[in-house]
Design a protein around this motif. Sequence first.
Motif, PDB file in Angstrom:
ATOM      1  N   GLY A 184      -2.232  -3.851  -0.988  1.00 25.62           N
ATOM      2  CA  GLY A 184      -3.467  -3.622  -1.722  1.00 25.62           C
ATOM      3  C   GLY A 184      -3.764  -4.792  -2.633  1.00 25.62           C
ATOM      4  O   GLY A 184      -2.902  -5.244  -3.394  1.00 25.62           O
ATOM      5  N   ASP A 186      -9.440  -1.296  -2.074  1.00 21.66           N
ATOM      6  CA  ASP A 186      -9.604   0.163  -2.115  1.00 21.66           C
ATOM      7  C   ASP A 186     -11.010   0.596  -1.724  1.00 21.66           C
ATOM      8  O   ASP A 186     -11.189   1.573  -0.996  1.00 21.66           O
ATOM      9  CB  ASP A 186      -9.301   0.695  -3.533  1.00 21.66           C
ATOM     10  CG  ASP A 186      -7.945   0.268  -4.018  1.00 21.66           C
ATOM     11  OD1 ASP A 186      -7.006   1.056  -3.920  1.00 21.66           O
ATOM     12  OD2 ASP A 186      -7.831  -0.880  -4.493  1.00 21.66           O
ATOM     13  N   CYS A 231       0.824  -1.213   0.000  1.00 22.61           N
ATOM     14  CA  CYS A 231       0.000   0.000   0.000  1.00 22.61           C
ATOM     15  C   CYS A 231       0.860   1.267   0.000  1.00 22.61           C
ATOM     16  O   CYS A 231       0.449   2.297  -0.532  1.00 22.61           O
ATOM     17  CB  CYS A 231      -0.940   0.004   1.211  1.00 22.61           C
ATOM     18  SG  CYS A 231      -2.465  -0.911   0.914  1.00 22.61           S
TER      19      CYS A 231
END
Length: 368
Positions: free
Chosen positions: A235, A312, A221
């Motif tokens: 992520g 996200d 991330c």
Amino acid sequence: MLNPLNPYRRSFASLSIKDLLDAREAYHVHLMQMENVFATAIGLYRIREHDWDYEKYHPTIDAARADRGKKATARTMENTEVKKWSWPCVLVFVTEWLPPSELRRAATHNQLVPPFLYLPDGRVVPTCVIQASLWKGADTRLLGYQFSSRTIGGGYPIYIDVQGKEHVGSIGCVVTDGARHFALTNQHVAGTAGSDVFTLLQGDGRRIGVSANRSRRDVPCETLYPGLPGPTTRGNLDVGLIEMDDISGWTAQVFGLGLLGPVAEFNSHTASLDWIGTPAVAHGAHSGDLQGEIKALFYRYRTMGGVDYVSDFLIGGVGNLPLKTIPGDSGTLWCIETPVSVPAAGKAPAKKVNRPKQELAKDSGFIY
């Protein structure tokens, strides 16, 4: 944040994305060791229809503090709304809503989610507890669509055979690196490089290409969002590509949505709580037309080996309606549509107007 007009009262409206992520990072281990907690995200406080501040704003948190822990009705995504006066907060998802009679016992065993998260530098961040469950969906099955035999594009089904088992998913859209064109889907749908990939046209299977050797499962991330906290967070991109056999049989349009507009930019600078409530549309090959909205950001759903995995966006149904999707929709491309009419809570979505959609994110699983 301290209210400059009265330092003994706090106002949380000025809390930033970084403030919320800092608080979650500091309390993540504490929250996730609770048996009832299974995920966290950041967003805006969700208010139930019969809560004290559902109809109007109250300038102090005294009433909220006095009211907390006295409601037997669970707070869920379906029975809550985000109001203009909703505080920025850390959303904590639990599998079971504890009635008031059990809160003292939970507190004794250190199993009670704290109402506020206190950082060493004086920042205070509220929490919002949401009861939810990880929904695996109905049995995967294709709807009665008669997919055209002339063109293939986003929203079409795909399947591959892995160790004698059929894996199904959806095509997101067509992408290019400037030299070659690929079909975009999830990496876990595309499988290993070189795997034969098929679609369904008028009831018959047809090979469309092979899984490309270009995919990304996850990325740190801090690489995706420089400046935002998360040293052990990755992520979940889950991006897979299918190398087409013949591009002449493909279209850039997405089934049920039409031609896509420009890509919507979401990065360290554009990430804000203004994204909460943004309408999103998609077409899953197995569920058909889907309408939803962004409920929260940076949904942290799994921890393995000391590494946290984040998506996200957390996308749920519009208003109080659930989002109806099934596992075969993996790979579906979600898009934002502007302008769009958002229906009132509990009412059916308004008839969709065909306008250019902006690409938002791929489906990597939902919670609602």
